[in-house]
Design a protein around this motif. Structure first.
Motif, PDB file in Angstrom:
ATOM      1  N   THR A 233      28.710  46.242  29.699  1.00 56.91           N
ATOM      2  CA  THR A 233      28.149  46.090  28.354  1.00 56.91           C
ATOM      3  C   THR A 233      28.140  44.628  27.904  1.00 56.91           C
ATOM      4  O   THR A 233      27.670  44.323  26.815  1.00 56.91           O
ATOM      5  CB  THR A 233      28.948  46.916  27.344  1.00 56.91           C
ATOM      6  OG1 THR A 233      30.273  46.380  27.223  1.00 56.91           O
ATOM      7  CG2 THR A 233      29.007  48.383  27.775  1.00 56.91           C
ATOM      8  N   GLY A 234      28.670  43.729  28.744  1.00 58.80           N
ATOM      9  CA  GLY A 234      28.748  42.327  28.372  1.00 58.80           C
ATOM     10  C   GLY A 234      30.022  41.953  27.659  1.00 58.80           C
ATOM     11  O   GLY A 234      30.169  40.816  27.207  1.00 58.80           O
ATOM     12  N   LYS A 235      30.996  42.880  27.578  1.00 53.59           N
ATOM     13  CA  LYS A 235      32.254  42.581  26.923  1.00 53.59           C
ATOM     14  C   LYS A 235      33.104  41.689  27.821  1.00 53.59           C
ATOM     15  O   LYS A 235      33.321  42.001  28.992  1.00 53.59           O
ATOM     16  CB  LYS A 235      33.006  43.873  26.616  1.00 53.59           C
ATOM     17  CG  LYS A 235      34.322  43.656  25.890  1.00 53.59           C
ATOM     18  CD  LYS A 235      35.003  44.984  25.612  1.00 53.59           C
ATOM     19  CE  LYS A 235      36.347  44.774  24.910  1.00 53.59           C
ATOM     20  NZ  LYS A 235      37.031  46.071  24.632  1.00 53.59           N
ATOM     21  N   PRO A 236      33.620  40.554  27.311  1.00 57.16           N
ATOM     22  CA  PRO A 236      34.369  39.631  28.165  1.00 57.16           C
ATOM     23  C   PRO A 236      35.735  40.175  28.543  1.00 57.16           C
ATOM     24  O   PRO A 236      36.378  40.899  27.776  1.00 57.16           O
ATOM     25  CB  PRO A 236      34.493  38.372  27.301  1.00 57.16           C
ATOM     26  CG  PRO A 236      34.390  38.869  25.888  1.00 57.16           C
ATOM     27  CD  PRO A 236      33.457  40.040  25.946  1.00 57.16           C
ATOM     28  N   GLY A 237      36.154  39.827  29.748  1.00 56.83           N
ATOM     29  CA  GLY A 237      37.479  40.190  30.228  1.00 56.83           C
ATOM     30  C   GLY A 237      38.392  38.989  30.249  1.00 56.83           C
ATOM     31  O   GLY A 237      38.118  37.974  29.602  1.00 56.83           O
ATOM     32  N   PRO A 238      39.470  39.043  31.028  1.00 52.49           N
ATOM     33  CA  PRO A 238      40.422  37.927  31.065  1.00 52.49           C
ATOM     34  C   PRO A 238      39.860  36.738  31.839  1.00 52.49           C
ATOM     35  O   PRO A 238      38.939  36.869  32.638  1.00 52.49           O
ATOM     36  CB  PRO A 238      41.624  38.524  31.802  1.00 52.49           C
ATOM     37  CG  PRO A 238      41.036  39.600  32.664  1.00 52.49           C
ATOM     38  CD  PRO A 238      39.904  40.180  31.859  1.00 52.49           C
ATOM     39  N   ASP A 239      40.447  35.571  31.578  1.00 52.12           N
ATOM     40  CA  ASP A 239      40.105  34.350  32.299  1.00 52.12           C
ATOM     41  C   ASP A 239      40.885  34.366  33.613  1.00 52.12           C
ATOM     42  O   ASP A 239      42.112  34.221  33.627  1.00 52.12           O
ATOM     43  CB  ASP A 239      40.487  33.136  31.449  1.00 52.12           C
ATOM     44  CG  ASP A 239      40.152  31.813  32.123  1.00 52.12           C
ATOM     45  OD1 ASP A 239      39.803  31.821  33.324  1.00 52.12           O
ATOM     46  OD2 ASP A 239      40.255  30.773  31.454  1.00 52.12           O
ATOM     47  N   LEU A 240      40.191  34.549  34.742  1.00 53.06           N
ATOM     48  CA  LEU A 240      40.862  34.693  36.028  1.00 53.06           C
ATOM     49  C   LEU A 240      41.588  33.421  36.452  1.00 53.06           C
ATOM     50  O   LEU A 240      42.652  33.479  37.063  1.00 53.06           O
ATOM     51  CB  LEU A 240      39.845  35.093  37.095  1.00 53.06           C
ATOM     52  CG  LEU A 240      39.129  36.430  36.866  1.00 53.06           C
ATOM     53  CD1 LEU A 240      38.240  36.760  38.054  1.00 53.06           C
ATOM     54  CD2 LEU A 240      40.134  37.549  36.625  1.00 53.06           C
ATOM     55  N   LEU A 241      41.008  32.260  36.149  1.00 54.82           N
ATOM     56  CA  LEU A 241      41.678  31.017  36.515  1.00 54.82           C
ATOM     57  C   LEU A 241      42.969  30.836  35.741  1.00 54.82           C
ATOM     58  O   LEU A 241      43.976  30.371  36.283  1.00 54.82           O
ATOM     59  CB  LEU A 241      40.745  29.824  36.265  1.00 54.82           C
ATOM     60  CG  LEU A 241      39.513  29.714  37.178  1.00 54.82           C
ATOM     61  CD1 LEU A 241      38.733  28.474  36.824  1.00 54.82           C
ATOM     62  CD2 LEU A 241      39.932  29.702  38.635  1.00 54.82           C
ATOM     63  N   LYS A 242      42.958  31.220  34.489  1.00 53.32           N
ATOM     64  CA  LYS A 242      44.167  31.096  33.670  1.00 53.32           C
ATOM     65  C   LYS A 242      45.237  32.047  34.167  1.00 53.32           C
ATOM     66  O   LYS A 242      46.425  31.700  34.238  1.00 53.32           O
ATOM     67  CB  LYS A 242      43.838  31.367  32.211  1.00 53.32           C
ATOM     68  CG  LYS A 242      45.013  31.146  31.263  1.00 53.32           C
ATOM     69  CD  LYS A 242      44.583  31.353  29.827  1.00 53.32           C
ATOM     70  CE  LYS A 242      45.763  31.117  28.882  1.00 53.32           C
ATOM     71  NZ  LYS A 242      45.385  31.326  27.462  1.00 53.32           N
ATOM     72  N   MET A 243      44.830  33.264  34.511  1.00 51.95           N
ATOM     73  CA  MET A 243      45.798  34.229  35.022  1.00 51.95           C
ATOM     74  C   MET A 243      46.436  33.727  36.314  1.00 51.95           C
ATOM     75  O   MET A 243      47.635  33.846  36.534  1.00 51.95           O
ATOM     76  CB  MET A 243      45.093  35.563  35.278  1.00 51.95           C
ATOM     77  CG  MET A 243      44.672  36.286  34.005  1.00 51.95           C
ATOM     78  SD  MET A 243      43.762  37.810  34.384  1.00 51.95           S
ATOM     79  CE  MET A 243      45.005  38.712  35.299  1.00 51.95           C
ATOM     80  N   THR A 244      45.593  33.154  37.192  1.00 55.88           N
ATOM     81  CA  THR A 244      46.115  32.657  38.471  1.00 55.88           C
ATOM     82  C   THR A 244      47.096  31.507  38.252  1.00 55.88           C
ATOM     83  O   THR A 244      48.130  31.417  38.910  1.00 55.88           O
ATOM     84  CB  THR A 244      44.956  32.202  39.362  1.00 55.88           C
ATOM     85  OG1 THR A 244      44.048  33.283  39.551  1.00 55.88           O
ATOM     86  CG2 THR A 244      45.470  31.736  40.711  1.00 55.88           C
ATOM     87  N   SER A 245      46.764  30.593  37.329  1.00 54.34           N
ATOM     88  CA  SER A 245      47.633  29.453  37.074  1.00 54.34           C
ATOM     89  C   SER A 245      48.959  29.867  36.454  1.00 54.34           C
ATOM     90  O   SER A 245      49.957  29.188  36.609  1.00 54.34           O
ATOM     91  CB  SER A 245      46.932  28.451  36.156  1.00 54.34           C
ATOM     92  OG  SER A 245      46.709  29.023  34.878  1.00 54.34           O
ATOM     93  N   GLU A 246      48.965  31.007  35.784  1.00 51.94           N
ATOM     94  CA  GLU A 246      50.200  31.504  35.170  1.00 51.94           C
ATOM     95  C   GLU A 246      50.983  32.400  36.119  1.00 51.94           C
ATOM     96  O   GLU A 246      51.988  32.992  35.736  1.00 51.94           O
ATOM     97  CB  GLU A 246      49.864  32.260  33.882  1.00 51.94           C
ATOM     98  CG  GLU A 246      49.306  31.356  32.781  1.00 51.94           C
ATOM     99  CD  GLU A 246      48.886  32.151  31.549  1.00 51.94           C
ATOM    100  OE1 GLU A 246      48.851  33.403  31.648  1.00 51.94           O
ATOM    101  OE2 GLU A 246      48.597  31.531  30.522  1.00 51.94           O
ATOM    102  N   GLY A 247      50.481  32.546  37.329  1.00 51.37           N
ATOM    103  CA  GLY A 247      51.194  33.332  38.309  1.00 51.37           C
ATOM    104  C   GLY A 247      50.942  34.817  38.214  1.00 51.37           C
ATOM    105  O   GLY A 247      51.657  35.620  38.815  1.00 51.37           O
ATOM    106  N   MET A 248      49.912  35.217  37.484  1.00 54.16           N
ATOM    107  CA  MET A 248      49.584  36.629  37.340  1.00 54.16           C
ATOM    108  C   MET A 248      48.501  36.968  38.350  1.00 54.16           C
ATOM    109  O   MET A 248      47.600  36.170  38.624  1.00 54.16           O
ATOM    110  CB  MET A 248      49.086  36.914  35.914  1.00 54.16           C
ATOM    111  CG  MET A 248      50.132  36.567  34.840  1.00 54.16           C
ATOM    112  SD  MET A 248      49.490  36.823  33.190  1.00 54.16           S
ATOM    113  CE  MET A 248      49.225  38.602  33.204  1.00 54.16           C
ATOM    114  N   PRO A 249      48.527  38.126  38.943  1.00 56.82           N
ATOM    115  CA  PRO A 249      47.513  38.502  39.951  1.00 56.82           C
ATOM    116  C   PRO A 249      46.141  38.655  39.329  1.00 56.82           C
ATOM    117  O   PRO A 249      46.006  39.218  38.255  1.00 56.82           O
ATOM    118  CB  PRO A 249      48.054  39.840  40.480  1.00 56.82           C
ATOM    119  CG  PRO A 249      48.881  40.410  39.361  1.00 56.82           C
ATOM    120  CD  PRO A 249      49.499  39.215  38.696  1.00 56.82           C
TER     121      PRO A 249
END
Length: 251
Positions: A233-249
């Protein structure tokens, strides 16, 4: 008595001959003046600026076919296939009379061999336009202006009947970038890839067939990168680069 009449007639004839001779002399002098004046003008033509005033110009080929039209607006000629519009422009025709290339004020676009009465440009445009072998608009470059509502510089390449790729600098929104559209059989007038800058952000966005963003790679304020995914629907999800930099999968 007869001698007096004859003498009078001779004197009158002499006067007429004198007048005629004088008149002929004046004509000869005038002719010489004109010839000398014309010769002088031709010699000085390369030194003096010359201005030609006209409303239109038609240049024909060796077979007498109109091939180049220039005017304000350019002239209507019988050999041109398209007869619906003329503008202030320079237009090149092929041997059959199809429009092939123009520079100047843009005309309504011919698509699939027709100019739709419902078609209208978003504003008055000036630039260059290219046409395919049957006169359909296939791209160009120009500036479009509609008062303060629309003002943009555009370069475009078209598929038959539809836009394909464009580069735009939009004065109103501030967007500068390119857009690549899906083929018309896949999605009607829908952007697939948008690359550009807007305000303090540079980005690449991939869109789905329903014109919804699905992924965006961007560099925002302070040079921080981001990579966002969107649902159908075009709804944004999480920022994958930010998650990776914070150690989250990253999912």
């Amino acid at each position: 008595m007869e001698n007096n009449v004859l003498e009078t007639r001779v004197k009158n004839l002499e006067k007429k001959i004198l007048y005629l001779t004088s008149f002929c002399g004046l004509l000869v002098v005038a002719m010489i003046f004109i010839m000398v004046s014309s010769s002088t003008q031709r010699v000085k033509a390369a030194e003096n600026a010359k201005v030609l005033h006209l409303r239109g110009l038609v240049i024909e080929d060796a077979q007498g076919r109109a091939r180049i039209l220039l005017g304000a607006p350019f002239p209507t000629v019988h050999g041109r296939i398209r007869q619906d519009a003329t503008t202030t422009a320079l237009l090149f025709l092929d041997e059959q009379g199809h429009d092939r290339f123009s520079i100047g004020e843009k005309m309504p676009a011919q698509l699939n061999g027709k100019v739709s009465p419902q078609f209208h440009r978003i504003g008055a445009g000036y630039g260059l336009t290219i046409y395919d072998p049957v006169g359909n608009e296939r791209g160009g470059m120009g500036f479009i202006s509609n008062g303060s509502t629309v003002s943009r510089a555009v370069i475009a390449l078209d598929r038959p009947g539809q836009d394909a790729w464009g580069a735009i600098v939009d004065d109103k929104s501030g967007f500068a970038g390119t857009m690549t559209l899906y083929p018309p059989k896949t999605a009607n007038d829908t952007n697939g890839v948008v690359v550009g800058t807007l305000e303090n952000k540079a980005f690449i966005t991939l869109k789905s067939l329903n014109n919804k963003p699905r992924a965006t790679f961007a560099v925002g304020p302070e040079g921080l990168p981001s990579f966002e995914l969107f649902d159908e629907t075009g709804k944004p999800g999480p920022d994958l680069l930010k998650m990776t930099s914070e150690g989250m999968p990253a999912k």
